[in-house]
Design a protein around this motif. Sequence first.
Motif, PDB file in Angstrom:
ATOM      1  N   ARG A  36       2.322  18.873  10.026  1.00  0.00           N
ATOM      2  CA  ARG A  36       3.412  18.758  11.007  1.00  0.00           C
ATOM      3  C   ARG A  36       2.970  17.920  12.207  1.00  0.00           C
ATOM      4  O   ARG A  36       3.664  16.993  12.620  1.00  0.00           O
ATOM      5  CB  ARG A  36       3.857  20.145  11.451  1.00  0.00           C
ATOM      6  N   LYS A  37       1.803  18.222  12.769  1.00  0.00           N
ATOM      7  CA  LYS A  37       1.331  17.519  13.961  1.00  0.00           C
ATOM      8  C   LYS A  37       1.014  16.051  13.697  1.00  0.00           C
ATOM      9  O   LYS A  37       1.212  15.197  14.569  1.00  0.00           O
ATOM     10  CB  LYS A  37       0.100  18.209  14.543  1.00  0.00           C
ATOM     11  N   LEU A  38       0.512  15.736  12.501  1.00  0.00           N
ATOM     12  CA  LEU A  38       0.179  14.346  12.171  1.00  0.00           C
ATOM     13  C   LEU A  38       1.412  13.532  11.805  1.00  0.00           C
ATOM     14  O   LEU A  38       1.367  12.304  11.792  1.00  0.00           O
ATOM     15  CB  LEU A  38      -0.832  14.281  11.028  1.00  0.00           C
ATOM     16  N   SER A  74      -1.434   5.854   8.994  1.00  0.00           N
ATOM     17  CA  SER A  74      -2.312   5.660  10.147  1.00  0.00           C
ATOM     18  C   SER A  74      -1.893   6.629  11.241  1.00  0.00           C
ATOM     19  O   SER A  74      -0.719   6.911  11.424  1.00  0.00           O
ATOM     20  CB  SER A  74      -2.258   4.214  10.641  1.00  0.00           C
ATOM     21  N   VAL A  75      -2.878   7.119  11.933  1.00  0.00           N
ATOM     22  CA  VAL A  75      -2.658   8.092  12.996  1.00  0.00           C
ATOM     23  C   VAL A  75      -3.508   7.668  14.184  1.00  0.00           C
ATOM     24  O   VAL A  75      -4.683   7.343  14.027  1.00  0.00           O
ATOM     25  CB  VAL A  75      -3.060   9.506  12.518  1.00  0.00           C
ATOM     26  N   GLY A  76      -2.914   7.667  15.357  1.00  0.00           N
ATOM     27  CA  GLY A  76      -3.623   7.269  16.563  1.00  0.00           C
ATOM     28  C   GLY A  76      -4.464   8.392  17.132  1.00  0.00           C
ATOM     29  O   GLY A  76      -4.342   9.560  16.754  1.00  0.00           O
ATOM     30  N   ALA A  77      -5.308   8.015  18.080  1.00  0.00           N
ATOM     31  CA  ALA A  77      -6.198   8.983  18.727  1.00  0.00           C
ATOM     32  C   ALA A  77      -5.411  10.059  19.462  1.00  0.00           C
ATOM     33  O   ALA A  77      -5.811  11.226  19.485  1.00  0.00           O
ATOM     34  CB  ALA A  77      -7.138   8.258  19.686  1.00  0.00           C
ATOM     35  N   ALA A  78      -4.278   9.686  20.048  1.00  0.00           N
ATOM     36  CA  ALA A  78      -3.462  10.666  20.777  1.00  0.00           C
ATOM     37  C   ALA A  78      -2.929  11.740  19.831  1.00  0.00           C
ATOM     38  O   ALA A  78      -2.867  12.919  20.196  1.00  0.00           O
ATOM     39  CB  ALA A  78      -2.305   9.971  21.479  1.00  0.00           C
ATOM     40  N   ARG A  88      -0.086  17.269   2.070  1.00  0.00           N
ATOM     41  CA  ARG A  88      -1.513  17.561   2.202  1.00  0.00           C
ATOM     42  C   ARG A  88      -2.320  16.338   1.775  1.00  0.00           C
ATOM     43  O   ARG A  88      -3.352  16.025   2.354  1.00  0.00           O
ATOM     44  CB  ARG A  88      -1.847  18.767   1.320  1.00  0.00           C
ATOM     45  N   PHE A  89      -1.840  15.654   0.766  1.00  0.00           N
ATOM     46  CA  PHE A  89      -2.516  14.460   0.268  1.00  0.00           C
ATOM     47  C   PHE A  89      -2.630  13.409   1.365  1.00  0.00           C
ATOM     48  O   PHE A  89      -3.698  12.840   1.593  1.00  0.00           O
ATOM     49  CB  PHE A  89      -1.765  13.903  -0.948  1.00  0.00           C
ATOM     50  N   GLU A  90      -1.514  13.133   2.061  1.00  0.00           N
ATOM     51  CA  GLU A  90      -1.548  12.148   3.136  1.00  0.00           C
ATOM     52  C   GLU A  90      -2.447  12.614   4.281  1.00  0.00           C
ATOM     53  O   GLU A  90      -3.147  11.806   4.892  1.00  0.00           O
ATOM     54  CB  GLU A  90      -0.139  11.842   3.630  1.00  0.00           C
ATOM     55  N   ALA A  91      -2.433  13.902   4.581  1.00  0.00           N
ATOM     56  CA  ALA A  91      -3.336  14.430   5.605  1.00  0.00           C
ATOM     57  C   ALA A  91      -4.787  14.209   5.185  1.00  0.00           C
ATOM     58  O   ALA A  91      -5.642  13.873   6.003  1.00  0.00           O
ATOM     59  CB  ALA A  91      -3.054  15.909   5.853  1.00  0.00           C
ATOM     60  N   GLY A  92      -5.062  14.386   3.893  1.00  0.00           N
ATOM     61  CA  GLY A  92      -6.402  14.133   3.368  1.00  0.00           C
ATOM     62  C   GLY A  92      -6.811  12.677   3.523  1.00  0.00           C
ATOM     63  O   GLY A  92      -7.968  12.371   3.811  1.00  0.00           O
ATOM     64  N   LEU A  93      -5.852  11.765   3.343  1.00  0.00           N
ATOM     65  CA  LEU A  93      -6.143  10.344   3.557  1.00  0.00           C
ATOM     66  C   LEU A  93      -6.476  10.077   5.020  1.00  0.00           C
ATOM     67  O   LEU A  93      -7.406   9.327   5.327  1.00  0.00           O
ATOM     68  CB  LEU A  93      -4.953   9.477   3.132  1.00  0.00           C
ATOM     69  N   VAL A  94      -5.715  10.683   5.911  1.00  0.00           N
ATOM     70  CA  VAL A  94      -6.017  10.556   7.341  1.00  0.00           C
ATOM     71  C   VAL A  94      -7.428  11.069   7.599  1.00  0.00           C
ATOM     72  O   VAL A  94      -8.225  10.434   8.299  1.00  0.00           O
ATOM     73  CB  VAL A  94      -4.988  11.318   8.200  1.00  0.00           C
ATOM     74  N   ALA A  95      -7.745  12.219   7.039  1.00  0.00           N
ATOM     75  CA  ALA A  95      -9.074  12.812   7.221  1.00  0.00           C
ATOM     76  C   ALA A  95     -10.163  11.868   6.728  1.00  0.00           C
ATOM     77  O   ALA A  95     -11.189  11.681   7.394  1.00  0.00           O
ATOM     78  CB  ALA A  95      -9.164  14.143   6.484  1.00  0.00           C
ATOM     79  N   PHE A  96      -9.934  11.274   5.577  1.00  0.00           N
ATOM     80  CA  PHE A  96     -10.916  10.357   5.004  1.00  0.00           C
ATOM     81  C   PHE A  96     -11.131   9.146   5.910  1.00  0.00           C
ATOM     82  O   PHE A  96     -12.259   8.762   6.202  1.00  0.00           O
ATOM     83  CB  PHE A  96     -10.466   9.915   3.605  1.00  0.00           C
ATOM     84  N   ARG A 155       0.866  -1.176   0.000  1.00  0.00           N
ATOM     85  CA  ARG A 155       0.000   0.000   0.000  1.00  0.00           C
ATOM     86  C   ARG A 155       0.900   1.223   0.000  1.00  0.00           C
ATOM     87  O   ARG A 155       1.607   1.470   0.965  1.00  0.00           O
ATOM     88  CB  ARG A 155      -0.902  -0.010   1.225  1.00  0.00           C
ATOM     89  N   PRO A 156       0.885   2.008  -1.070  1.00  0.00           N
ATOM     90  CA  PRO A 156       1.805   3.140  -1.161  1.00  0.00           C
ATOM     91  C   PRO A 156       1.502   4.267  -0.184  1.00  0.00           C
ATOM     92  O   PRO A 156       2.381   5.018   0.176  1.00  0.00           O
ATOM     93  CB  PRO A 156       1.629   3.628  -2.601  1.00  0.00           C
ATOM     94  N   PHE A 157       0.270   4.369   0.274  1.00  0.00           N
ATOM     95  CA  PHE A 157      -0.099   5.441   1.192  1.00  0.00           C
ATOM     96  C   PHE A 157      -0.730   4.858   2.452  1.00  0.00           C
ATOM     97  O   PHE A 157      -1.831   5.200   2.828  1.00  0.00           O
ATOM     98  CB  PHE A 157      -1.075   6.423   0.533  1.00  0.00           C
ATOM     99  N   ALA A 158      -0.019   3.955   3.085  1.00  0.00           N
ATOM    100  CA  ALA A 158      -0.512   3.367   4.322  1.00  0.00           C
ATOM    101  C   ALA A 158      -0.242   4.362   5.453  1.00  0.00           C
ATOM    102  O   ALA A 158       0.789   4.329   6.089  1.00  0.00           O
ATOM    103  CB  ALA A 158       0.161   2.031   4.584  1.00  0.00           C
TER     104      ALA A 158
END
Length: 125
Positions: free
Chosen positions: A97-99, A48-52, A104-112, A43-46
């Motif tokens: 930065r925080k994530l 993941s971001v935790g709740a913390a 921006r693309f990867e942040a968008g994936l996190v958002a999705f 998966r090229p854009f795996a």
Amino acid sequence: MTSGPASDQRCIAEVDSIRPVVSICSDRQEKVDRGDLALATERPFAVSVGAATLARLTVREREVLRNMARGESNRVLARRLGIAERTVRAHITSIVRKLGVVSRFEAGLVAFHQYEALAGEDVAS
């Protein structure tokens, strides 16, 4: 549907926004063609971001991030949120930065993928 310079610019921007994805798909196809199936199925854009990590975002940053899940431009986000486009860019820079993501693309994936969690945090706040 309208045509003209503004419409042409929007089309060019849309094509430019998917160019990295097309490049990745081409790379994956080349791996399949070479028989390197293990690498082709990565998966090229795996991302993941935790709740913390999500909890480190301000309420406004979570709101911006949640709206990024729609894939809208900074200008559209600014209009939707009633803030300046420059402020949207500042929020996105802080979010990236925080994530701990690189774009921006990867942040968008996190958002999705975290859309419901982001909405739930706003309700709880």
